[in-house]
Design an enzyme around this catalytic site. Structure first.
Site, PDB file in Angstrom:
ATOM      1  N   LYS A 109      10.625 -10.744 -31.551  1.00  0.00           N
ATOM      2  CA  LYS A 109      11.895 -10.101 -31.230  1.00  0.00           C
ATOM      3  C   LYS A 109      12.887 -11.129 -30.722  1.00  0.00           C
ATOM      4  CE  LYS A 109      10.926  -6.819 -28.329  1.00  0.00           C
ATOM      5  NZ  LYS A 109      10.989  -5.605 -27.507  1.00  0.00           N
ATOM      6  N   SER A 145      11.812  -0.976 -29.078  1.00  0.00           N
ATOM      7  CA  SER A 145      12.746  -1.968 -29.572  1.00  0.00           C
ATOM      8  C   SER A 145      12.114  -2.963 -30.539  1.00  0.00           C
ATOM      9  CB  SER A 145      13.329  -2.734 -28.371  1.00  0.00           C
ATOM     10  OG  SER A 145      12.285  -3.373 -27.632  1.00  0.00           O
ATOM     11  N   SER A 162       7.964   0.146 -26.267  1.00  0.00           N
ATOM     12  CA  SER A 162       8.614  -0.659 -27.303  1.00  0.00           C
ATOM     13  C   SER A 162       7.668  -1.367 -28.260  1.00  0.00           C
ATOM     14  CB  SER A 162       9.540  -1.699 -26.663  1.00  0.00           C
ATOM     15  OG  SER A 162      10.566  -1.067 -25.947  1.00  0.00           O
TER      16      SER A 162
END
Length: 517
Positions: free
Chosen positions: A123, A198, A222
């Site tokens: 990420k 996320s 997430s």
């Protein structure tokens, strides 16, 4: 009271079905088919540990693997919109260097690297040196990281090669991976649906055979939510055991629910990957513990009574029942029901503990240059003048305007739930827990059910390990699954059960196939 609750449940089910119907009229026409993997790249279906072993044994070159991942990313990313920035040329150079060293003779130092020559994605918030850091969570930052985060350093020391950083959502859109800088990431199973957040971009790539290792983070589901929505495995380790220094601008010393984790198509990768980012704390997780599946005690929660979240769809309760029946029949045991009143307040408990996190959320939304005023920002949003997402604004309003969760009640309820659950589980028990109310929702529909991530978030509040496990598909061809929880530092129990369920239910549910001819 029970009658009123039943009426409310049916009203909520009706509302959710109406929302899905109207969203389907638009998004079902946006569905794109993810191309299958070419036969020459069939090795992309293998685990990271298997690929590293082949590289060491000269059965596969690291450069060949990295090139295959690059080609696959370029093939699927137009459908997924998962990549924020890449370092393809640097990755190929580093892969060639590894191949040259192996050609000269595999040294003891190289042999000890568990992921030698294996590419990974992370990420954007994880901080890969030299990569753009637009940080979609604020959508205004535009710079490059000057050094790797501790997790990136450790993965590189383990022989892995960073290949790209992935799309990140605006702050607090956990159920969607979207920001004004890069746009919206799509679920590979249905590109009109969310991959979650996320770490949605990581899960979307994994389910499309476009990444081998996916480094994620988790403060409200997430890692596990995207794994669930995309049909892959995701492990959230015991809180406080992974080094978060440099991730999300953290020092790594915070007392926090925030934890690093991984998404993979194979359970066998999760323990060795977790060891890497846990470092000297890896021994606390007992990941090398030998466990006989027949010695594990099993408990389950069929659903929550939290009024914030949608009722479970039949497909989710059916998935749980199929798992229970399989365990009862094959392991000659009885999965026992479990419930605690704390599960009636999953979102409320998590929301309270978010107030104890080290970050000042309204200040973070301004890149630490001021503080967001929730009422003013909502007014600006009505006229299209706010750069913040609606859910971020609602979260600020919740913190600034609405009554705060009662501290004494919240801490007592959390302690009661922890004490009761962890005493019940001990060091040889797991809790089978629902993943969420439904399979991957349509894009933007989370605005009508913003708290459905609470099934994952309560795990963060408990600071215990959990593994997301895929259990096949529903009638709409979307992945479904369950979570496996254990008491803190019993991560090995979660992964043992996940491995068993992988063999029983077919493992990862990918969005495409590998061509055989």
């Amino acid at each position: 009271m029970e009658l009123l609750r039943t009426i409310c449940i049916y009203m909520r089910i009706f509302f959710d079905n109406v929302v899905d119907f109207f969203y389907s009229l638009y998004w079902n026409n946006k569905k794109a088919v993810i191309p299958n993997v070419e036969k020459k790249h069939a090795f992309l279906a293998e685990s990271a540990t298997s690929l590293a072993r082949k590289i060491k044994q000269k059965e596969l070159k690291s450069e060949e693997l990295v090139q295959a991942v690059i080609e696959r990313i370029k093939q699927v990313n137009p459908h997924l919109n998962a990549i924020a920035a890449d370092r393809f040329e640097l990755a190929l150079k580093e892969a060639r260097e590894i191949d040259n060293k192996i050609a000269e003779g595999l040294s003891d130092e190289l042999a000890k690297k568990p992921f030698l020559g294996v590419p990974f994605t992370a990420k954007e918030s994880q901080g890969i040196e030299g990569m753009p850091l637009t940080m979609g969570l604020w959508c205004r930052r535009n710079e490059k990281t000057t050094e790797n985060s501790e997790a990136i350093i450790r993965l590189k020391e383990a022989g892995a090669i960073p290949i790209a950083s992935t799309n990140l959502p605006e702050m607090l859109i956990w159920q969607e991976t979207r920001n004004p800088v890069y746009g919206m990431t799509n679920n590979p199973h249905h590109t009109g649906r969310t991959p979650g957040g996320s770490s949605g971009a990581e899960a979307a790539l994994a389910a499309s055979y476009a990444t081998i290792v996916s480094l994620c983070s988790d403060i409200g589901g997430s890692t596990r939510m995207p794994a669930f929505y995309c049909g892959v495995f995701g492990h959230h380790p015991t809180a406080g055991t992974t080094n978060t220094k440099g991730s999300f601008y953290r020092t790594g010393e915070e007392d926090s629910m925030y934890c690093l984790g991984f998404i993979s198509k194979h359970v066998e990768d999760l323990a060795p990957l977790t060891k890497v980012v846990a470092g000297d704390k890896a021994s606390l997780l007992k990941l090398d513990r030998k466990i006989d599946i027949k010695d594990i005690k099993f408990y389950y929660v069929d659903s929550s009574k939290d009024c914030h979240v949608s009722p479970l769809r039949p497909e989710m309760t059916d998935a749980m029942q199929r798992v229970i029946c399989k365990i009862n029949e094959n392991l000659n045991t009885t999965v026992q029901p479990y419930y605690h009143k704390g599960f009636n307040y999953m979102y409320k408990i998590w929301s309270y503990w978010m107030t104890k996190e080290p970050e000042d959320f309204p200040k973070m939304l301004t890149n630490n240059t001021g503080r967001v005023n929730g009422v003013l920002e909502l007014f600006k949003k009505m006229f299209g003048l706010s750069k913040l997402c609606l859910f971020s604004i609602l979260r600020v309003l919740e913190m600034q305007v609405l009554p705060k969760p009662q501290e004494e009640w919240s801490e007592e309820m959390t302690k009661s739930l922890k004490d009761d659950l962890f005493t019940k589980l001990g060091d040889d028990g797991v809790l089978l827990f629902p993943s969420g109310p439904q399979a991957a929702p349509y894009h933007y529909s989370f605005f009508f059910r913003p708290y459905n991530f609470a099934y994952w978030a309560i795990v963060n509040a408990l600071k215990c390990p959990a593994t997301q496990v895929p259990i096949g598909k529903n009638s709409q061809d979307l992945p479904i699954g369950i979570q496996v929880l254990a008491a803190p530092y019993n991560d090995a129990l979660c992964l043992t059960v996940a491995k068993y369920l992988e063999t029983q239910f077919g493992g990862a549910v990918t969005a495409c196939k590998v061509k055989t001819s």
